[in-house]
Design a protein around this motif. Sequence first.
Motif, short mmCIF file in Angstrom:
data_model
loop_
_atom_site.label_atom_id
_atom_site.label_comp_id
_atom_site.label_asym_id
_atom_site.label_seq_id
_atom_site.Cartn_x
_atom_site.Cartn_y
_atom_site.Cartn_z
N SER B 44 47.71 -47.36 88.82
CA SER B 44 48.37 -48.29 88.01
C SER B 44 48.09 -49.80 88.70
O SER B 44 48.02 -50.75 87.83
CB SER B 44 49.92 -48.05 87.95
OG SER B 44 50.26 -46.62 87.52
N GLN B 83 52.59 -47.28 81.96
CA GLN B 83 52.90 -45.96 82.20
C GLN B 83 54.49 -45.67 81.79
O GLN B 83 54.79 -44.76 81.39
CB GLN B 83 52.92 -45.83 83.86
CG GLN B 83 52.93 -44.34 84.31
CD GLN B 83 52.75 -44.13 85.55
OE1 GLN B 83 52.14 -45.09 86.42
NE2 GLN B 83 52.62 -42.87 86.39
N ASP B 159 47.63 -46.68 80.87
CA ASP B 159 48.21 -46.00 81.90
C ASP B 159 48.86 -44.74 81.58
O ASP B 159 50.04 -44.77 81.11
CB ASP B 159 49.03 -46.83 82.70
CG ASP B 159 49.09 -46.33 84.09
OD1 ASP B 159 48.80 -45.21 84.52
OD2 ASP B 159 49.50 -47.43 84.90
N GLU B 160 48.12 -43.52 81.75
CA GLU B 160 48.68 -42.03 81.06
C GLU B 160 49.31 -42.36 79.87
O GLU B 160 50.52 -42.06 79.95
CB GLU B 160 49.67 -41.60 82.49
CG GLU B 160 48.99 -41.65 83.66
CD GLU B 160 49.92 -41.01 84.65
OE1 GLU B 160 50.54 -40.29 84.25
OE2 GLU B 160 49.80 -41.26 85.96
MG LIG Z 1 50.60 -44.85 87.88
#
Ligand SMILES: [Mg+2]
Lengths: 300, 365
Positions: B44, B83, B159-160
Amino acid sequence: MTDYAAPSAYASRQRSRTGQIALRWLLYALLCLFALYYLMPLFVMVTTSLKSLEEIRTGSLVSLPRKVTFDAWATAWSGACTGIQCEGLRPYFLNSMMLAIPAVALSTLFGALNGYVIAQWRFKGANLIFSLMLFGCFIPFQVVLLPMARVLGMMGLAGTIPGLIFVHVIYGLGFTTLFFRNYYVSIPNELVKAAKVDGAGFFRIFWSIFLPLSLPIIVVTVIWQFTQIWNDFLFGVSFSQAGTQPVTVALNNIVNSTTGVKEYNVDMAAAIIAALPTLLVYIVAGKYFIRGLTAGSVKG
Amino acid sequence: MTPILDIKNLCKSYGPVEILKDINVSIVPGDFLVLVGPSGCGKSTLLNCIAGLEPISGGDLFIGGRNMTNVSPKDRDIAMVFQSYALYPTMSVAKNITFGMKVRGVDQATQKAKLAEVSKQLQIEPLLNRRPGQLSGGQRQRVAMGRALVRDPKLFLFDEPLSNLDAKLRVEMRTEIKRLHHDLGASMVYVTHDQIEAMTLASKIVVMKGGVIQQIGTPAEIYNRPQNLFVADFMGSPAMNLIPAKAQKNGNGTKIKIDREAGGPLVLTDTNNPDLPEDVILGLRPEDIAEAGYRTGEHVQTANCLVDIVEPAGADTFVVSQLGGKEVTARLHAETKATPGQPLEFAFDLGKVSYFEPESGQRVS
Ligand SMILES: [Mg+2]
Ligand SMILES: Nc1ncnc2c1ncn2[C@@H]1O[C@H](COP(=O)(O)OP(=O)(O)OP(=O)(O)O)[C@@H](O)[C@H]1O
C-alpha cells in the motif's frame, strides 16, 4: 446446613433489595433537592420580575405574584436607565447580537479550518502549533487586556464593535480549533487521499467532504462560543465605549446606576432578558450538544 | 516504447523506519502489474508513493515519461481504489462516483452516461441513492471501484479491490477487470493477496518482502523459476515442496539423494543440472509429483515413498509423505489408490525442478 443457609440467603437478598430501593429513592430525593436549589434563583427572578414594586416591598421573596404585571419587562427593555441615558436594554441587546453572531460564525469557521489543517494535512510543526493554540485556551484574559487594548488602538478599532468581534474571534480560536481538530482526527486520512486523487484541492475537500460531516461539532462549537461571547463581561467592559457596550455591561449599569429606590423587578427582568438568548440556543441545539460531545469516529 | 510507469531507486521511510528499499520497477503501456507480498511488506505504501499521496524519501518516479516525483496527485492522471474504500460518507453512491468528474469540470451529460455505464458494469444500479454507511462491505468495494472506473487515467492503482467480495462475485469482477484491461488497454498496478488473481490478471508480478523486491517477472517465470526460497514458498497453493537433499556428480548427470522414512535414501538422477553444490534444497511443485504411470516425459523418474495422509479435494487428491524430513505434498488424480501407511510409487518430474542454495536461499539453476 444448607437447609438453613437457603432461607437466610433469601432473606439477605430480600434485605439487599429493599436496601437498593431505599438507596434509589434517596438518590432521587437528593437530585430533586439539587434541582430545586438550582431552580430557586430562576424562580425568584421570574416571580419578582412579574410583581409591582409595591408588592415586592410588602410581600415575601418567594411568594407568587398576586397581580401579574409586565411593566418591569417593558421598562427593562426600553426605559431603564444605564447612567444618563434611559433607553433600556434594547440598544445594547442589539449591540450584543451584532457582536456575537459574526464573532461566533467567524471563530467557528476558522476553528474548522484550523482543525482540518492540523488533523488532516499533517505538516512539519503541526503538533507544536496545536499545542501553542491549546496553551492559548488557558491564558487568563486579564493578562491580555492591556496589550489587546494597545493593538486595537493601533488598528483603529478601539471602542468599536468590529474591535470586540476581533478580540472574541482571536480568543475563541483556541477552543474552536481544539474542538474541530479532535473531531477531524478521528476521520480516516484516506478520505483526503481519495479526494486528492479525484482532483480536489484543499478548500474543495474541506467544503465538499469535511464540512458536511461536521454538523455535530459545529453545533457544539456554536453553543460554546455563543455562550462565551454573549456572557462575556470583561472584554465588553474593557474594549467598548458609550454606544457600543454589549448587553452584559448595560445590565450591570442598570443594576448599579439606579438612584433612590431599587427597582428589583426591573433588574430581574433585565437579567432574564440578557440571559434569554443563551438559554434559547441551549434549548434549540442542546440535543446536538450532547450528541456532538460524545460523537466518535465516522464510519464508512 | 516509453514505460508508462518507471520507478527508479525509490526509497520511503517513515521517520527512522525504512519501509521501501531501493525499488526499481518499470512497466509499458497496457501492462498489468500485480504486487504481492506478506501483510505489512509495503504494498500500500508503494501505491501511495506512485499516487503521490506520500512523499518519497529517495529516487525518482516517472509516469508516461514525465518525472512526477514532485507532482501533486491530481496532476498525475491516475485513479486509485483504496484498501479501506475511502468513500465520502455524506455523499450518495452516485455523488461518490461522479465527484471526480464534477471536480474536473466534466459536463453533466457525460457524467450521467459514465455513471450509468459503470453502475451497470458493477451491478450497483439499485444502490445509487444510498449513503456508503448503508452498504455492505462488498457493495462499498464496488462503489470504490466505480469511482476509479469512471475516469480515464493513464494509470489505475488498485489496492486489494476484490478482497471483500464473495467467491462468485469475485470471479465475475476478476473477469470484468481483465476484460476492462483488455478493452481499455489501460495500465494497472494491482495489489492482491489472492494467488489466483495474481496469476490470472498479471502480465507482470512483483513479489515483495520487507520493503525489498524479491523477484519481478511474468506469472510463468515467477511460478516456474522462483529466484529464491521466499518466492518459491510464497507463490502457489499448496506451496512448492522444498526438500533438503545431497547432490553428487555422477558421469554426465547428478545424483540427488533424499532421506526417506523407510528403505534408505531416495536417489534421483538429474541430467539437466551438472553443477550443483553438495547441499541443495530441491523445489518441486505438488503437480510435478504424480502417481507412477500418470506422468511421462524425458525427466520423469519414479520412486517408492510411504504415504502419510490422503486428502481428496474433488478434482485432485493431495497426498502427503515424508521426504528429507519435510512433509511433501503430491497432487494426484482423483481416483488414486493411495492409502495412508502404505507405500506408493511416485513419478517426479525433474524437468520442472528448482534448486536453491540452503544458506542464501538463492536459486542455483
Ligand atoms: Mg495494504
Ligand atoms: N504512517 C505510517 N507511519 C509509520 N509506519 C507506517 C505508516 N504507514 C504504514 N507504515 C508501516 O509501513 C509498513 C508497510 O505498510 P503497508 O500498509 O504498505 O503494508 P501492506 O503491504 O499494504 O500490508 P497489507 O497487505 O496488510 O495491506 C508497515 O509495517 C506499516 O506498519
